[in-house]
Design an enzyme around this catalytic site. Sequence first.
Site, mmCIF file in Angstrom:
data_model
loop_
_atom_site.group_PDB
_atom_site.id
_atom_site.type_symbol
_atom_site.label_atom_id
_atom_site.label_comp_id
_atom_site.label_asym_id
_atom_site.label_seq_id
_atom_site.Cartn_x
_atom_site.Cartn_y
_atom_site.Cartn_z
ATOM 1 N N GLU A 482 0.835 -1.196 0.000
ATOM 2 C CA GLU A 482 0.000 0.000 0.000
ATOM 3 C C GLU A 482 0.875 1.253 0.000
ATOM 4 O O GLU A 482 1.510 1.578 1.005
ATOM 5 C CB GLU A 482 -0.912 -0.034 1.228
ATOM 6 C CG GLU A 482 -1.725 1.226 1.453
ATOM 7 C CD GLU A 482 -2.396 1.235 2.821
ATOM 8 O OE1 GLU A 482 -2.903 2.300 3.211
ATOM 9 O OE2 GLU A 482 -2.382 0.181 3.494
ATOM 10 N N ASP A 555 -1.396 -2.332 5.875
ATOM 11 C CA ASP A 555 -1.237 -1.913 7.264
ATOM 12 C C ASP A 555 -2.129 -2.738 8.183
ATOM 13 O O ASP A 555 -3.193 -3.232 7.789
ATOM 14 C CB ASP A 555 -1.591 -0.432 7.420
ATOM 15 C CG ASP A 555 -0.600 0.467 6.694
ATOM 16 O OD1 ASP A 555 0.497 -0.015 6.359
ATOM 17 O OD2 ASP A 555 -0.936 1.641 6.444
ATOM 18 N N ASP A 557 -4.367 -2.132 10.300
ATOM 19 C CA ASP A 557 -5.434 -1.302 10.849
ATOM 20 C C ASP A 557 -6.683 -1.495 10.000
ATOM 21 O O ASP A 557 -6.718 -2.319 9.083
ATOM 22 C CB ASP A 557 -5.011 0.166 10.908
ATOM 23 C CG ASP A 557 -4.583 0.714 9.542
ATOM 24 O OD1 ASP A 557 -4.826 0.026 8.529
ATOM 25 O OD2 ASP A 557 -4.007 1.817 9.495
ATOM 26 N N ASP A 559 -8.110 0.560 7.790
ATOM 27 C CA ASP A 559 -7.918 0.901 6.385
ATOM 28 C C ASP A 559 -7.161 -0.200 5.651
ATOM 29 O O ASP A 559 -7.453 -0.516 4.494
ATOM 30 C CB ASP A 559 -7.156 2.226 6.268
ATOM 31 C CG ASP A 559 -8.054 3.428 6.557
ATOM 32 O OD1 ASP A 559 -9.282 3.286 6.397
ATOM 33 O OD2 ASP A 559 -7.532 4.480 6.960
#
Length: 701
Positions: A482, A555, A557, A559
């Site tokens: 990403e 990541d 998280d 998102d």
Amino acid sequence: MASKDYTARHLSVLEGLEAVRKRPGMYIGSTDSRGLMHCLWEIIDNSVDEALGGHGTRIEVQLHADGSVEVRDTARGLPTDIEPRTGLTGVEVIFTKLHAGGKFGGGAYASSGGLHGVGASVVNALSERLDVEVDRDGATWAMSFHRGEPGEFLDGKDGPSPTATFVPFVDGSRLRKVGRVSKATTGTRVRYWADPQIFTRDAAFQLEPLVRRARQTAFLVPGLELEIADDRTPPTDAEGAAPERIQTFRYDGGIGEFVDFLAPDAALTQTWRITGAGDFAETVPVLDEQTGHMISREVQRTCEVDIAMRWGTGYETVVQSYVNIIATPKGGTHQTGFDQALTKVLRDQVAQNARRLKAGTDRLEKDDIAAGLTAVVTVRLPEPQFEGQTKEILGTPAVRQVVQKVLSQGLTERFTSARREDKAQSGLVLEKVVSEMKARLSARQLKETQRRKSALESSTLPPKLADCRSSDTTQNELFIVEGDSALGTAKPARDSEYQAILPIRGKILNVQKASVADMLANAECAAILQVIGAGSGRTFDLEAARYGKIIILSDADVDGAHIRTLLLTLLHRYARPLIEGGRVYAAVPPLHRTVVKAQGRRAGEVVYTYSDAENTALQARLAKQGRTFDKPQRYKGLGEMDVDQLAETTMDRSRRTLRRVTITDTERANEVFELLMGNDVAPRKEFIVNAPGFDRERIDV
């Protein structure tokens, strides 16, 4: 045990059925479970034919614990009077004479599934015991057979058994009157035990195909109720649960409802119903009652056509065809006519609307039109010609033209209709087939230009790809990361011999909602498929994939989870063989890094945790042990990790953790992707609100 007597009476009854016993494969295909099930279909289809003729609305199939099977119906009941040419009762003629029955010449049935007149007699010949009971004319009549020979079993107190003493008829057959019923009560019951001398030891009646066939028949004959009862010791699944002992099927919506049941994707159009009929002449041998010889005569036939079809948002194709409710899995002339009409009409419509659709001069192919199509094609006609007794292929030549004409007229009327609803739906179909054509052409070009045989060919790939040096696809890995910040850390952390890095810009297109054209126009989606190098959709070739592992590195998280879901949606929709082949993985990067201080000059211990809960538990454990530690470092993204930290935790093959993405239930996977990523918002909201542990306060709005 059976009588050892052998008389001319036995010879006259068995002369035809002996051929069945010597060559059973010619009649039922095989002597394993498949052939055993085919015998059952023959008996069930006889009852279904009665329902097709408007006689009887219920059929019961019972699998007994002793290995026998019983089929009961509420139809007219088999004929019990004497057939003049043979001098035998109708029951005995049906169960002992090949090519005898009410399905020749159109006398008793306008159309039927048991068409060769050999079904009941073949089942009888291959049964160690067969009992038939008929309710008719206020009485219940019964007759039993042992390997095709009529007679009586001397059953004991334990009930009917194939091993009971059998006494064959010698001087003449007798249809026993075993009870009385009301004049209005009619029906037939057939129970038989398959002959272990014929069938393999492991041959057994299979519940799942039986249920599937019963459901299919209920769809094809609206208003007919079929009940399947299994009295055998039921097998249990992995969780120890047994299937339902009794299952009942009835559908009043016909094949329109069948199409909705079969469709694997969300609907793009409504279910279209196209019906019609056509006449044709056919030369067939007919029995001359005066001479007793077969004479070839030209007869007029009528073929009724009933087609239900709809296009969905996906690209999987489900087309099933039937002749007089008998499935023809290998097609035949009716399916050929369907394919030809569908292709011709769609090609003509695209050509007439080429400018609006921006179709150019490219030609539609059958696969473009069939993408997302679910259809049921049924025809009904007297005495159809099948290729073999198993009836898997329709051979009547004239049916092709009849189906082609009916479908061509119906589709043309639909596409040229001035009704707003018809224009909207036909427009969606034309846009879909043209989009599939463009996707096929693009995929072909992509496949031809992006395959590489050596590292030098990587120059044609996207410039942002940091490719690996090895050409060994079994060892190569593609990390989809990403953003450029993650690329800056991942690129030096990788093993450049085997690991390639492809950065994407944030959240890619949700392809579950987008068309194929939109997906190909999206730079990120196109780059991913281009780098994988194996095409897309139905043209995807797993053997051509350039990497043995596709690893999503996002990541740790919310998102990151969203980005991972979007990437999995792309791969599930356009590169599903990668997932089915176990070649798609999700990397597991840590969320926290904690340095636990050591005594003296020793270096501190580094501990990585992968969730807030795990980090809290670590701190509590360290505090309880009296150990000190620095404030945990929380990674907001992969770009915050040092090169050695990323390599150690996520990219080093010897120390990393990967989660393999698999599909155990394709249909359920399709439903979940459509629920979570599709266009319909209401079911998704309901799913989220009703999810365990849902907390409205945690919603980020």
